[in-house]
Design an enzyme around this catalytic site. Structure first.
Site, PDB file in Angstrom:
ATOM      1  N   ARG A  49       0.775  -1.249   0.000  1.00 51.60           N
ATOM      2  CA  ARG A  49       0.000   0.000   0.000  1.00 51.60           C
ATOM      3  C   ARG A  49       0.798   1.288   0.000  1.00 51.60           C
ATOM      4  NH1 ARG A  49      -3.431  -2.128   4.887  1.00 51.60           N
ATOM      5  NH2 ARG A  49      -1.333  -2.950   5.165  1.00 51.60           N
ATOM      6  N   ARG A  62      -5.328  -2.689  -6.529  1.00 52.64           N
ATOM      7  CA  ARG A  62      -6.101  -3.240  -5.403  1.00 52.64           C
ATOM      8  C   ARG A  62      -7.554  -2.758  -5.489  1.00 52.64           C
ATOM      9  NH1 ARG A  62      -8.430  -3.668  -1.034  1.00 52.64           N
ATOM     10  NH2 ARG A  62      -7.677  -4.097   1.057  1.00 52.64           N
ATOM     11  N   ASP A 101      -0.487 -14.282   0.245  1.00 53.23           N
ATOM     12  CA  ASP A 101      -0.477 -14.074   1.695  1.00 53.23           C
ATOM     13  C   ASP A 101      -0.192 -15.397   2.382  1.00 53.23           C
ATOM     14  OD1 ASP A 101      -1.172 -11.713   3.608  1.00 53.23           O
ATOM     15  OD2 ASP A 101      -1.927 -13.526   4.560  1.00 53.23           O
ATOM     16  N   TYR A 139      -2.974 -17.332  13.984  1.00 49.71           N
ATOM     17  CA  TYR A 139      -4.150 -16.738  13.332  1.00 49.71           C
ATOM     18  C   TYR A 139      -5.339 -17.710  13.339  1.00 49.71           C
ATOM     19  CZ  TYR A 139      -1.208 -12.920  11.740  1.00 49.71           C
ATOM     20  OH  TYR A 139      -0.373 -11.826  11.704  1.00 49.71           O
TER      21      TYR A 139
HETATM   22  O1  CP3 Z   1       6.151  -9.140   0.508  1.00 53.02           O
HETATM   23  C1  CP3 Z   1       5.410  -9.018  -0.489  1.00 53.02           C
HETATM   24  O2  CP3 Z   1       5.362  -7.993  -1.191  1.00 53.02           O
HETATM   25  C2  CP3 Z   1       4.583 -10.224  -0.887  1.00 53.02           C
HETATM   26  C3  CP3 Z   1       3.255 -10.300  -0.391  1.00 53.02           C
HETATM   27  C4  CP3 Z   1       2.968 -10.600   1.067  1.00 53.02           C
HETATM   28  C5  CP3 Z   1       1.784 -10.125   1.678  1.00 53.02           C
HETATM   29  N1  CP3 Z   1       1.699 -10.682   2.924  1.00 53.02           N
HETATM   30  C6  CP3 Z   1       0.827  -9.212   1.043  1.00 53.02           C
HETATM   31  C7  CP3 Z   1      -0.135  -8.493   1.908  1.00 53.02           C
HETATM   32  C8  CP3 Z   1       3.617 -11.414   1.997  1.00 53.02           C
HETATM   33  C9  CP3 Z   1       4.965 -12.123   1.884  1.00 53.02           C
HETATM   34  C10 CP3 Z   1       2.803 -11.464   3.164  1.00 53.02           C
HETATM   35  C11 CP3 Z   1       3.128 -12.258   4.359  1.00 53.02           C
HETATM   36  C12 CP3 Z   1       2.304 -12.123   5.561  1.00 53.02           C
HETATM   37  N2  CP3 Z   1       0.965 -11.976   5.653  1.00 53.02           N
HETATM   38  C13 CP3 Z   1       2.815 -12.243   6.883  1.00 53.02           C
HETATM   39  C14 CP3 Z   1       4.236 -12.544   7.261  1.00 53.02           C
HETATM   40  C15 CP3 Z   1       5.138 -11.399   7.098  1.00 53.02           C
HETATM   41  C16 CP3 Z   1       4.908 -10.291   8.084  1.00 53.02           C
HETATM   42  O3  CP3 Z   1       4.530  -9.194   7.631  1.00 53.02           O
HETATM   43  O4  CP3 Z   1       5.102 -10.515   9.267  1.00 53.02           O
HETATM   44  C17 CP3 Z   1       1.726 -12.098   7.764  1.00 53.02           C
HETATM   45  C18 CP3 Z   1       1.786 -12.132   9.276  1.00 53.02           C
HETATM   46  C19 CP3 Z   1       0.551 -11.939   6.977  1.00 53.02           C
HETATM   47  C20 CP3 Z   1      -0.854 -11.811   7.463  1.00 53.02           C
HETATM   48  C21 CP3 Z   1      -1.456 -10.556   7.043  1.00 53.02           C
HETATM   49  N3  CP3 Z   1      -1.775 -10.208   5.749  1.00 53.02           N
HETATM   50  C22 CP3 Z   1      -1.862  -9.478   7.875  1.00 53.02           C
HETATM   51  C23 CP3 Z   1      -1.682  -9.449   9.372  1.00 53.02           C
HETATM   52  C24 CP3 Z   1      -2.402  -8.508   7.044  1.00 53.02           C
HETATM   53  C25 CP3 Z   1      -3.073  -7.241   7.465  1.00 53.02           C
HETATM   54  C26 CP3 Z   1      -2.121  -6.281   8.040  1.00 53.02           C
HETATM   55  C27 CP3 Z   1      -1.807  -5.225   7.068  1.00 53.02           C
HETATM   56  O5  CP3 Z   1      -0.615  -4.973   6.806  1.00 53.02           O
HETATM   57  O6  CP3 Z   1      -2.781  -4.625   6.598  1.00 53.02           O
HETATM   58  C28 CP3 Z   1      -2.312  -8.962   5.708  1.00 53.02           C
HETATM   59  C29 CP3 Z   1      -2.732  -8.250   4.488  1.00 53.02           C
HETATM   60  C30 CP3 Z   1      -1.726  -8.038   3.413  1.00 53.02           C
HETATM   61  N4  CP3 Z   1      -0.902  -9.007   2.921  1.00 53.02           N
HETATM   62  C31 CP3 Z   1      -1.498  -6.830   2.688  1.00 53.02           C
HETATM   63  C32 CP3 Z   1      -0.502  -7.109   1.735  1.00 53.02           C
HETATM   64  C33 CP3 Z   1       0.055  -6.174   0.684  1.00 53.02           C
HETATM   65  C34 CP3 Z   1      -2.266  -5.522   2.882  1.00 53.02           C
HETATM   66  C35 CP3 Z   1      -3.648  -5.782   2.385  1.00 53.02           C
HETATM   67  C36 CP3 Z   1      -4.247  -4.733   1.531  1.00 53.02           C
HETATM   68  O7  CP3 Z   1      -3.784  -4.440   0.426  1.00 53.02           O
HETATM   69  O8  CP3 Z   1      -5.279  -4.246   2.002  1.00 53.02           O
END
Ligand code: CP3
Length: 353
Positions: free
Chosen positions: A32, A41, A78, A155
């Site tokens: 984002r 998105r 994700d 989770y």
């Molecule tokens: O790194 C990259 O660019 C690849 C994509 C990627 C995402 N999530 C996209 C995402 C990867 C590798 C992840 C891993 C992920 N997802 C983890 C482990 C890494 C870390 O950050 O600790 C975890 C714990 C998650 C679970 C998750 N997904 C959460 C807790 C959230 C919401 C929190 C937030 O940042 O909003 C997500 C959503 C998410 N995954 C987004 C993205 C780009 C944001 C969602 C959106 O666009 O609205």
């Protein structure tokens, strides 16, 4: 046939070979903070629609590569796709993070969990991998990934994010047998998911153990590390005649780098709470290190970013085996130009004659 790799700095650094300059990529590099990401998105409607559309997932994966010339691409997806495929009904409400409609509440829930066939309910991820690999056309390697069994379990049992992990820790302490049954299922699911990603074209793997650091040292070994070991032992380590390196990242896991290295992985992710020189002493010479700039450095001035990058490079020193990265994901309110400053600083300061 996929095109030969033009830039393999990332793979060579993970193999601890001497490289012309330190490769750099960033956790959450597609996200984002990028206006072009927010546009796609919005077009997808919601986050899971974006993940499940291979063309759009490919488009956002390539955005940071096009903008910053990073040295590795990471699959846009994700970690929670696995529990979703197990039937836990994942949704992402805007601004609220992930939620499961059917969280794990009992031993019976664990027993009923299926281990998803990656080429069935997770086929959309494999389609994204093969589409991205084709469109990358050999520019940089593609990293596939999953969550660690423990982090997925947090989770699955909490039903979403958590501050105190009361439910999952309650289960772990009161009924360790059920906890182990859940972790074992998660580990099996992760192994087959990662192997399918390699089959579909992923050239390196990463396991995100975001919440391993909330455990005590003995419980970390019993409930998180043991299952990451199972993954390291179970995944494909070579494809198309080339090593497929695997990197483990436990956030707040600096004190356990020695134990993590013993799993036989190729790389360890390091957050910013430990100096890389100390991290190297602890991890030993059998693994490469990835990290570890504090993501908040990108809120500072260009001059301060340059200075902080230099500190990270200097703390690692001259030895081979460093992949530059942030110590955790990039924040959503960071100015993208500041990431550009970071990447340029790594290039300038790490280029070897
Ligand atoms: O790194 C990259 O660019 C690849 C994509 C990627 C995402 N999530 C996209 C995402 C990867 C590798 C992840 C891993 C992920 N997802 C983890 C482990 C890494 C870390 O950050 O600790 C975890 C714990 C998650 C679970 C998750 N997904 C959460 C807790 C959230 C919401 C929190 C937030 O940042 O909003 C997500 C959503 C998410 N995954 C987004 C993205 C780009 C944001 C969602 C959106 O666009 O609205």
């Amino acid at each position: 046939m996929n095109a030969p790799l033009k830039n393999d700095l990332y793979l060579r650094a993970l193999n601890r070979e001497t490289v012309e300059r330190t490769p750099v990529w960033v956790m959450r590099q597609a996200g984002r903070y990028l206006p072009e990401y927010k546009r796609v998105r919005a077009q997808a409607g919601n986050f899971m629609n974006l993940c499940s559309n291979p063309e759009l997932a490919c488009e956002v994966t390539l955005q940071p590569i096009d903008r910053f010339n990073l040295d590795a691409a990471i699959l846009f997806s994700d970690i929670l796709t696995i529990p979703d495929a197990m039937g836990l009904e994942l949704t992402f409400e805007t601004g609220e993070g992930p939620k499961f409609g059917k969280p794990i509440k009992s031993r019976a829930d664990v027993e009923a969990l299926p281990i998803p066939d990656p080429n069935d309910s997770l086929q959309y991820v494999m389609d994204a991998v093969s589409t991205i690999r084709r469109e990358l056309n050999g520019r940089v390697p593609l990293i596939g990934f999953s969550g660690s069994p423990w982090t997925l379990a947090t989770y699955m049992v909490e039903g979403g994010g958590s501050k105190d992990f009361s439910k999952v820790k309650g289960l772990m302490f009161s009924d360790p047998h059920t906890m182990h049954a859940l972790l074992d299922k998660n580990a099996q699911a992760v192994v087959s998911y990662l192997n399918a990603q390699v089959e579909a074209g992923a050239q390196a793997l990463m396991v995100f153990d975001t919440w391993g650091g909330v455990l005590s040292p003995t419980n970390y070994q019993e409930f998180s590390l043991r299952y990451m070991q199972q993954i390291v032992e179970g995944v494909t380590r070579e494809a198309d005649g080339r090593k497929v390196p695997i990197t483990l990242f436990t956030k707040s896991g600096g004190q356990w780098l020695d134990l993590m290295a013993k799993t036989g992985c190729d790389g360890l992710g390091v957050d910013w709470t430990i100096d890389l020189a100390d991290a190297r002493k602890r991890a030993g010479d059998s693994v490469a290190l990835q990290g570890n700039l504090d993501p908040s450095v990108l809120y500072g001035s260009p001059e301060s970013i340059h200075a902080e990058v230099k500190k990270v490079l200097d703390s690692y020193g001259d030895a081979p085996g460093h992949v530059f990265n942030l110590g955790h994901g990039i924040h959503q309110f960071v100015n993208p130009e500041h990431l550009g400053v970071m990447v340029e600083a790594v290039r300038e300061l790490s280029t070897r004659p």
